[in-house]
Structures are given as structure tokens and as C-alpha cells.
Design a protein around this motif. Structure first.
Motif, PDB file in Angstrom:
ATOM      1  N   ASP A 174      33.624  19.532 -21.531  1.00 40.61           N
ATOM      2  CA  ASP A 174      34.692  18.672 -21.006  1.00 40.61           C
ATOM      3  C   ASP A 174      35.485  19.453 -19.970  1.00 40.61           C
ATOM      4  OD1 ASP A 174      33.988  16.861 -22.945  1.00 40.61           O
ATOM      5  OD2 ASP A 174      35.346  17.794 -24.411  1.00 40.61           O
ATOM      6  N   PHE A 175      36.140  18.733 -19.089  1.00 39.07           N
ATOM      7  CA  PHE A 175      36.939  19.428 -18.092  1.00 39.07           C
ATOM      8  C   PHE A 175      38.367  18.944 -18.089  1.00 39.07           C
ATOM      9  CE2 PHE A 175      32.699  20.265 -16.913  1.00 39.07           C
ATOM     10  CZ  PHE A 175      32.785  21.609 -16.639  1.00 39.07           C
ATOM     11  N   LYS A 176      39.254  19.893 -17.834  1.00 39.23           N
ATOM     12  CA  LYS A 176      40.658  19.536 -17.741  1.00 39.23           C
ATOM     13  C   LYS A 176      40.864  18.650 -16.518  1.00 39.23           C
ATOM     14  CE  LYS A 176      42.765  23.638 -19.683  1.00 39.23           C
ATOM     15  NZ  LYS A 176      43.574  24.778 -19.304  1.00 39.23           N
ATOM     16  N   GLU A 177      41.981  17.981 -16.512  1.00 45.11           N
ATOM     17  CA  GLU A 177      42.270  17.021 -15.455  1.00 45.11           C
ATOM     18  C   GLU A 177      42.153  17.636 -14.051  1.00 45.11           C
ATOM     19  OE1 GLU A 177      46.032  14.499 -14.030  1.00 45.11           O
ATOM     20  OE2 GLU A 177      46.097  15.293 -16.077  1.00 45.11           O
ATOM     21  N   TRP A 178      42.674  18.860 -13.923  1.00 40.37           N
ATOM     22  CA  TRP A 178      42.661  19.474 -12.594  1.00 40.37           C
ATOM     23  C   TRP A 178      41.283  19.918 -12.167  1.00 40.37           C
ATOM     24  CZ3 TRP A 178      41.246  24.605 -12.776  1.00 40.37           C
ATOM     25  CH2 TRP A 178      41.474  25.288 -13.973  1.00 40.37           C
ATOM     26  N   GLU A 179      40.373  19.828 -13.090  1.00 35.65           N
ATOM     27  CA  GLU A 179      39.005  20.171 -12.722  1.00 35.65           C
ATOM     28  C   GLU A 179      38.192  18.924 -12.417  1.00 35.65           C
ATOM     29  OE1 GLU A 179      37.895  24.210 -15.031  1.00 35.65           O
ATOM     30  OE2 GLU A 179      38.524  22.531 -16.260  1.00 35.65           O
ATOM     31  N   ASN A 180      38.883  17.768 -12.527  1.00 32.33           N
ATOM     32  CA  ASN A 180      38.185  16.504 -12.386  1.00 32.33           C
ATOM     33  C   ASN A 180      38.019  16.153 -10.914  1.00 32.33           C
ATOM     34  OD1 ASN A 180      36.970  14.203 -13.100  1.00 32.33           O
ATOM     35  ND2 ASN A 180      38.814  13.179 -13.881  1.00 32.33           N
ATOM     36  N   VAL A 181      36.956  16.655 -10.316  1.00 36.54           N
ATOM     37  CA  VAL A 181      36.792  16.501  -8.868  1.00 36.54           C
ATOM     38  C   VAL A 181      35.448  15.852  -8.567  1.00 36.54           C
ATOM     39  CG1 VAL A 181      38.171  18.448  -8.152  1.00 36.54           C
ATOM     40  CG2 VAL A 181      35.805  18.790  -8.834  1.00 36.54           C
ATOM     41  N   PRO A 182      35.382  15.229  -7.394  1.00 39.40           N
ATOM     42  CA  PRO A 182      34.085  14.650  -7.040  1.00 39.40           C
ATOM     43  C   PRO A 182      33.043  15.752  -6.835  1.00 39.40           C
ATOM     44  CG  PRO A 182      35.624  14.534  -5.194  1.00 39.40           C
ATOM     45  CD  PRO A 182      36.386  15.059  -6.357  1.00 39.40           C
ATOM     46  N   TYR A 183      31.811  15.476  -7.153  1.00 41.57           N
ATOM     47  CA  TYR A 183      30.745  16.444  -6.884  1.00 41.57           C
ATOM     48  C   TYR A 183      30.383  16.378  -5.408  1.00 41.57           C
ATOM     49  CZ  TYR A 183      29.975  15.871 -11.903  1.00 41.57           C
ATOM     50  OH  TYR A 183      30.119  15.797 -13.241  1.00 41.57           O
ATOM     51  N   PHE A 184      29.936  17.496  -4.893  1.00 44.12           N
ATOM     52  CA  PHE A 184      29.273  17.439  -3.592  1.00 44.12           C
ATOM     53  C   PHE A 184      27.894  16.888  -3.852  1.00 44.12           C
ATOM     54  CE2 PHE A 184      31.947  21.298  -3.497  1.00 44.12           C
ATOM     55  CZ  PHE A 184      32.864  20.859  -2.565  1.00 44.12           C
ATOM     56  N   ASP A 185      27.448  15.974  -2.998  1.00 45.42           N
ATOM     57  CA  ASP A 185      26.174  15.340  -3.322  1.00 45.42           C
ATOM     58  C   ASP A 185      25.016  16.326  -3.260  1.00 45.42           C
ATOM     59  OD1 ASP A 185      25.804  12.797  -4.375  1.00 45.42           O
ATOM     60  OD2 ASP A 185      24.457  12.271  -2.718  1.00 45.42           O
ATOM     61  N   GLY A 186      25.148  17.347  -2.429  1.00 46.45           N
ATOM     62  CA  GLY A 186      24.075  18.322  -2.329  1.00 46.45           C
ATOM     63  C   GLY A 186      24.050  19.316  -3.474  1.00 46.45           C
ATOM     64  N   CYS A 187      24.971  19.203  -4.393  1.00 48.99           N
ATOM     65  CA  CYS A 187      25.115  20.240  -5.405  1.00 48.99           C
ATOM     66  C   CYS A 187      25.402  19.602  -6.770  1.00 48.99           C
ATOM     67  CB  CYS A 187      26.247  21.160  -4.985  1.00 48.99           C
ATOM     68  SG  CYS A 187      26.235  22.750  -5.778  1.00 48.99           S
ATOM     69  N   LEU A 188      24.655  18.563  -7.099  1.00 45.38           N
ATOM     70  CA  LEU A 188      24.895  17.839  -8.351  1.00 45.38           C
ATOM     71  C   LEU A 188      24.417  18.647  -9.550  1.00 45.38           C
ATOM     72  CD1 LEU A 188      23.687  14.211  -7.583  1.00 45.38           C
ATOM     73  CD2 LEU A 188      26.037  15.019  -7.839  1.00 45.38           C
TER      74      LEU A 188
ATOM     75  N   VAL B 180      58.273  28.127 -13.101  1.00 47.04           N
ATOM     76  CA  VAL B 180      57.104  28.012 -12.219  1.00 47.04           C
ATOM     77  C   VAL B 180      55.880  28.525 -12.973  1.00 47.04           C
ATOM     78  CG1 VAL B 180      56.045  28.707 -10.021  1.00 47.04           C
ATOM     79  CG2 VAL B 180      58.528  28.352 -10.151  1.00 47.04           C
ATOM     80  N   ARG B 181      54.797  27.746 -12.947  1.00 53.07           N
ATOM     81  CA  ARG B 181      53.541  28.112 -13.604  1.00 53.07           C
ATOM     82  C   ARG B 181      52.381  27.765 -12.675  1.00 53.07           C
ATOM     83  NH1 ARG B 181      56.967  30.104 -16.548  1.00 53.07           N
ATOM     84  NH2 ARG B 181      57.405  29.536 -18.692  1.00 53.07           N
ATOM     85  N   THR B 182      51.158  28.119 -13.062  1.00 52.69           N
ATOM     86  CA  THR B 182      49.974  27.572 -12.380  1.00 52.69           C
ATOM     87  C   THR B 182      49.404  26.487 -13.287  1.00 52.69           C
ATOM     88  OG1 THR B 182      48.247  28.904 -13.407  1.00 52.69           O
ATOM     89  CG2 THR B 182      49.443  29.939 -11.592  1.00 52.69           C
ATOM     90  N   ASP B 183      48.280  25.898 -12.874  1.00 53.20           N
ATOM     91  CA  ASP B 183      47.656  24.870 -13.712  1.00 53.20           C
ATOM     92  C   ASP B 183      47.103  25.440 -15.012  1.00 53.20           C
ATOM     93  OD1 ASP B 183      48.100  22.645 -12.146  1.00 53.20           O
ATOM     94  OD2 ASP B 183      46.360  23.079 -10.877  1.00 53.20           O
ATOM     95  N   ALA B 184      46.898  26.732 -15.071  1.00 51.43           N
ATOM     96  CA  ALA B 184      46.282  27.315 -16.273  1.00 51.43           C
ATOM     97  C   ALA B 184      47.212  28.245 -17.043  1.00 51.43           C
ATOM     98  CB  ALA B 184      45.008  28.069 -15.896  1.00 51.43           C
TER      99      ALA B 184
END
Ligand code: FAD
Length: 461
Positions: free
Chosen positions: A224-238, A40-44
Motif C-alpha cells: 500500500d502507499f501513503k497518500e503522498w505517494e499516490n501518483v500517476p505512473y509514467f506509461d513507459g515505466c508501469l 514544521v515537518r516533512t511528509d514523513a
């Protein structure tokens, strides 16, 4: 006394466990990472070792006189820190920084905790609010808190969100802003709390400066960002550079709009664009760049943002970035004992409380360990005073930031400590250069911190 339960054997949880055991109180550490029966691990995290360093192997500067994180090292060493002792024993050459052999370091922490007669280590995930008969618990599950526990905490606190993909904006030391260029004024002189019409710092740009700035933003290298960091932006916080990509004028109509403000150094010329900074802490020593959340690489950020008139010599208390982070809205949710107001048998420590960094996380583990041990022994213990680096972090977490502003995780820095006047002339009556004064001020803050820390430690003994 009944055992204290610590959830999470990272930087904070390992240190907390050590402090509790050293106080003579039994402690059970629950860590979900393991090798057997299944891995068992975490993403990091890559290992099952306690206090694994997930990224860099540096504890940053070890200079206690002139560097706030070095000061935090010194305070922790004065309080029998396991993390510092294991770091010191596993140092690798790194100039003025304390860098460690990450495997040797993690092995040392693991071995010392396993060998301690009052410590029991259980390899399991705590997947919800802990059982009711655990009446003294420290949650130190970090930025990658397992989703099951994060959801349970969410429900218990009534918050909308606990996990954020932070887009964070840089924070600047107020005394590094050039006020011959910048000026203080709120847009349309709008009154804030207490009748303040000058809450913001404003930096003006003419057309040529704006165009050059947009070019630099668009050309700057992005992280660059790792895959698990690949998330949509909040539009109010671009991120600012994403906004700039949408059109060269977007920023001039967004966070850099030049309306409702008059350049007090040059009232007849209307700026083409204006960068605003907002006070970030109650002391007024730190200002954040409004709307400037960014994923530009660190080096590029300092270069690009120092192009802004008034910020040519800006010193950054924190640079911007975008990453996954799970943290509580601590100023609202935690009391001064770092306990959840809604469920005081739970104390929180580490990155999940809204500090940033290995050392800061371990420091909050150290403190909550001592607070939990005192509670188990029926003793009263208050956190160290805000003049100390540790006390300043507690102050940041539990309410030092401005009411109504968005709580953001923070590294330790001198701007979080109460300010102090450094002498303007030396012993011979000669004027001290402002740069030297800045250094002298840090040293005085560090000395004051160590004195206060030792007094706190000795009073509690
Ligand atoms: P962690 O060290 O992450 O420890 C939390 C522990 O809790 C983990 O061992 C985890 O397995 C365990 N856990 C989680 N949920 C549960 C559960 N439900 N039950 C039982 N156990 C659980 N800081 C720096 O100073 N330098 C860096 O280079 C750096 N790089 C980073 C890179 C990444 C990708 C991330 C996410 C963070 C980084 N940080 C860095 C920030 C931060 O300082 C570290 O994450 C630090 O380890 C935080 O300490 P912690 O004790 O709060 O959390």
C-alpha cells in the motif's frame, strides 16, 4: 577556518556536522523542521529531532564479516561516527540486527550536536541556492527535499527532473543465476559497446510456466502507499503486475517477448516467453530484471521471481518498489569529491546522492563531512578506495554504474565491491561447498575493506 554550512539535519547531515566539528572546523547546521514558532515537518517526519528515523527502527545486520551493511557499520565506527555511537547506545534487542529506540537515538544525536562548541543549529528552511558567501556547503536534504530547494537545484543543474516516483526493478547477484538454464545473448545479437553481442542474461519460459507466473503476479499481495505517494505512473515505466492486469498476453508482447533470441541450451525449441536481465554495474556482478519494476510486497517478490527458470536460487541485491525519492543524476552531476560540477561550492550527501537506506545515507554524510573539513583546512583528501564499503558507494554514485544505463539508488551490497576469488579447497585440500565459498568470499572482502579503510584513515590523520 570559515564555517561549513550543512543543510538538512537528517541521518547524513547530522553525521556530516559531527565529523566537521570533530575536525576542529566550525559548522552551521540548517534544519527546517522545528516546533516553534510554528510546527514544521516533512511528509514523513513526525518530530523536530535531528536524525529522525522515518520508518523502521533498524540499521539492519550488524555482522561485519558476512553482511555488507554490517561492514559499513564497522567502517563508520572506525571513523568516530556519531550515528553509530548513538545507535549503539540506544540498542533494542533485534537478534543479529542493530535496531534502536528511535526517540532515544534521535535525542542522543540532537544532544551531542547541541552540546558541541563548534556546532550552531539554525531551525530554518534553505529555500534556494545558498548565498554566494557560503563557499563550503553540504546539501543533505534527503528524499523529501523541500520543493523550493529542489527546484533551485534543478535549475542549477539543467536537469529535467530531480524528484522521481521510482518504480524500481529487482537487482540480482550474477553468481546466483543458474547458467545451465539461462544464457547470455543480446536480442538479434545486436552489438553493444566494444562489440559485445551478449549483454543480456535470458531466462526462458514455456507456456505452462508463463501462465503460472502470470497467475502468481496477479494474485501476489501488493504494497500500500501513503497518500503522498499516490501518483500517476509514467506509461513507459508501469509496474509489471499493472501490465499483467491489462491482459494475460501483455507481458509476452512487452518486456517478456521471446523474439530475437535463441535458447543456447535448447536451440530447436522456441521459448513462449523470455525474462531478460541487464548488467547493472561495471563490475558485472549485478543484473537488473528488465521491465520488472513492481510494487509486489517483498516476500511475494522473492517467491514469484524465483518461479522464473534460471532464477530458482536468485539472491536479490535489491527488491523492487515504488516510492517517492528525490535524488540527483549523480554520475553525471557530481565529481569524486561529491561536489556539484556546475557549482562546486555545493557538496551533496545522503539519500539525495542516490544511496538508499539510513546507514548508507549516514555513511555518505560522514564522508562528505570529512571532505568538507579537509577543504576548510586546506588539506587534500580523496575518498576511501573502492575496496571499502564507503568507497564502493562513492564509486556507485559518481560513475561505477554502466554508461547509458539509468542511475538508480542502491543499498550497500558486496556486488558493489571489487570481486575477489575465494579458495576452492580448504587447508586439507578438501573441496569447499559453493555456498561456503560464497561466505568465505564475503569475509575476505570484509577483511580487505577494513584494512583499506584503516590505512586510508591513518594516512589522512
Ligand atoms: P533525511 O534523514 O530525510 O534528512 C533530510 C533532512 O533535511 C530532514 O531533516 C529534512 O527536514 C531536512 N530538509 C529538507 N529540505 C530542507 C531545506 N530546504 N532546508 C533545511 N532542511 C531541509 N531507509 C531505511 O534504511 N529504512 C527504512 O525503513 C526507510 N524508510 C523510509 C521511509 C520513507 C517514507 C522514506 C521517504 C525513506 C525511507 N528510507 C528508509 C530511506 C532513507 O534511508 C531515509 O529516508 C534516510 O533518512 C535518508 O537520510 P538523509 O539524511 O539523506 O535524509
Amino acid at each position: 577556518p570559515a564555517p561549513v554550512h550543512v543543510i538538512g539535519g537528517g541521518l547524513a547531515g547530522s553525521e556530516a556536522t559531527w565529523q566537521i566539528a570533530q575536525a576542529g572546523v566550525p559548522v552551521i547546521l540548517h534544519e527546517m523542521r522545528r516546533d516553534e514558532p510554528e510546527e514544521v515537518r516533512t511528509d514523513a517526519h513526525h518530530t523536530a529531532g535531528l536524525a529522525e528515523l522515518v520508518c523502521s527502527n533498524s540499521f539492519r545486520s550488524d555482522d561485519w564479516e558476512f553482511n555488507a551493511v554490517g561492514l559499513l557499520h564497522a567502517e563508520m565506527r572506525a571513523l568516530d561516527s556519531l550515528i553509530m555511537a548513538s545507535g549503539d547506545a540506544n540498542q533494542v534487542p533485534a537478534g543479529g540486527a542493530l535496531a534502536v529506540d528511535r526517540i532515544g537515538f534521535s535525542d542522543a544525536v540532537t544532544a551531542r550536536l547541541e552540546a558541541h562548541p563548534l556546532v550552531t543549529i539554525v531551525r530554518e528552511e534553505i529555500a534556494g541556492i545558498p548565498p554566494e558567501d557560503w563557499d563550503n556547503v553540504i546539501v543533505a536534504t534527503g528524499p523529501l527535499t523541500s520543493p523550493a530547494l529542489a527546484d533551485a537545484i534543478l535549475k542549477a543543474t539543467g536537469e529535467e527532473s530531480l524528484s522521481f516516483f521510482d518504480a524500481i526493478a529487482p537487482i540480482i547477484h550474477a553468481d546466483s543465476i543458474d547458467f545451465d538454464v539461462a544464457w547470455r545473448q543480446s536480442r538479434y545479437d545486436k552489438e553493444g559497446p566494444g562489440g559485445d553481442k551478449a549483454a543480456y542474461v535470458n531466462c526462458p519460459m514455456d507456456k505452462a510456466q508463463y501462465e503460472a507466473f502470470i497467475d502468481a503476479l496477479l494474485d501476489g499481495p501488493k504494497a500500500d502507499f501513503k497518500e503522498w505517494e499516490n501518483v500517476p505512473y509514467f506509461d513507459g515505466c508501469l509496474p509489471i503486475e499493472v501490465m499483467a492486469e491489462r491482459g494475460r498476453e501483455t507481458l509476452r508482447h512487452g518486456p517478456m517477448k521471446p523474439v530475437g533470441l535463441t535458447n543456447q541450451h535448447n536451440p530447436t525449441v522456441k521459448p513462449y516467453a523470455i525474462v531478460q536481465l541487464r548488467q547493472d554495474n561495471a563490475l558485472g556482478t549485478l543484473f537488473n530484471m528488465v521491465g520488472f519494476q513492481t510494487k509486489l510486497k517483498y516476500g511475494a517478490q522473492t517467491d514469484v521471481f524465483r518461479m522464473i527458470p534460471g532464477l530458482e536460487n536468485a539472491q536479490f541485491a535489491r527488491l523492487g518498489g515504488l516510492h517517492r525519492n528525490t535524488f540527483l543524476n549523480s554520475p553525471r552531476l557530481l565529481d569524486k569529491q561529491m561536489r556539484l560540477k556546475a557549482l562546486p561550492r555545493l557538496r551533496f550527501a545522503g539519500q539525495v546522492t542516490g544511496v538508499e537506506g539510513y546507514v548508507e545515507s549516514a555513511a555518505m554524510g560522514l564522508l562528505t563531512g570529512r571532505l568538507a573539513a579537509a577543504q576548510a583546512l586546506g588539506r587534500d583528501l580523496a575518498p576511501p578506495p573502492p575496496e571499502t564499503a564507503m568507497g564502493a558507494l562513492v564509486e556507485h554514485i559518481t560513475g561505477g554504474h554502466l554508461e547509458g544505463s539509468k542511475f538508480q539508488p542502491m543499498n550497500i551490497n558486496y556486488g558493489l565491491l571489487p570481486p575477489l576469488e575465494a579458495p576452492k579447497v580448504d587447508e586439507d585440500g578438501k573441496r569447499i561447498h559453493p555456498k561456503e565459498r560464497g561466505r568465505a568470499k564475503k569475509r575476505l572482502q570484509s577483511i580487505r575493506a577494513m584494512d583499506a579503510l584503516k590505512a586510508w584513515r591513518d594516512a589522512a590523520a
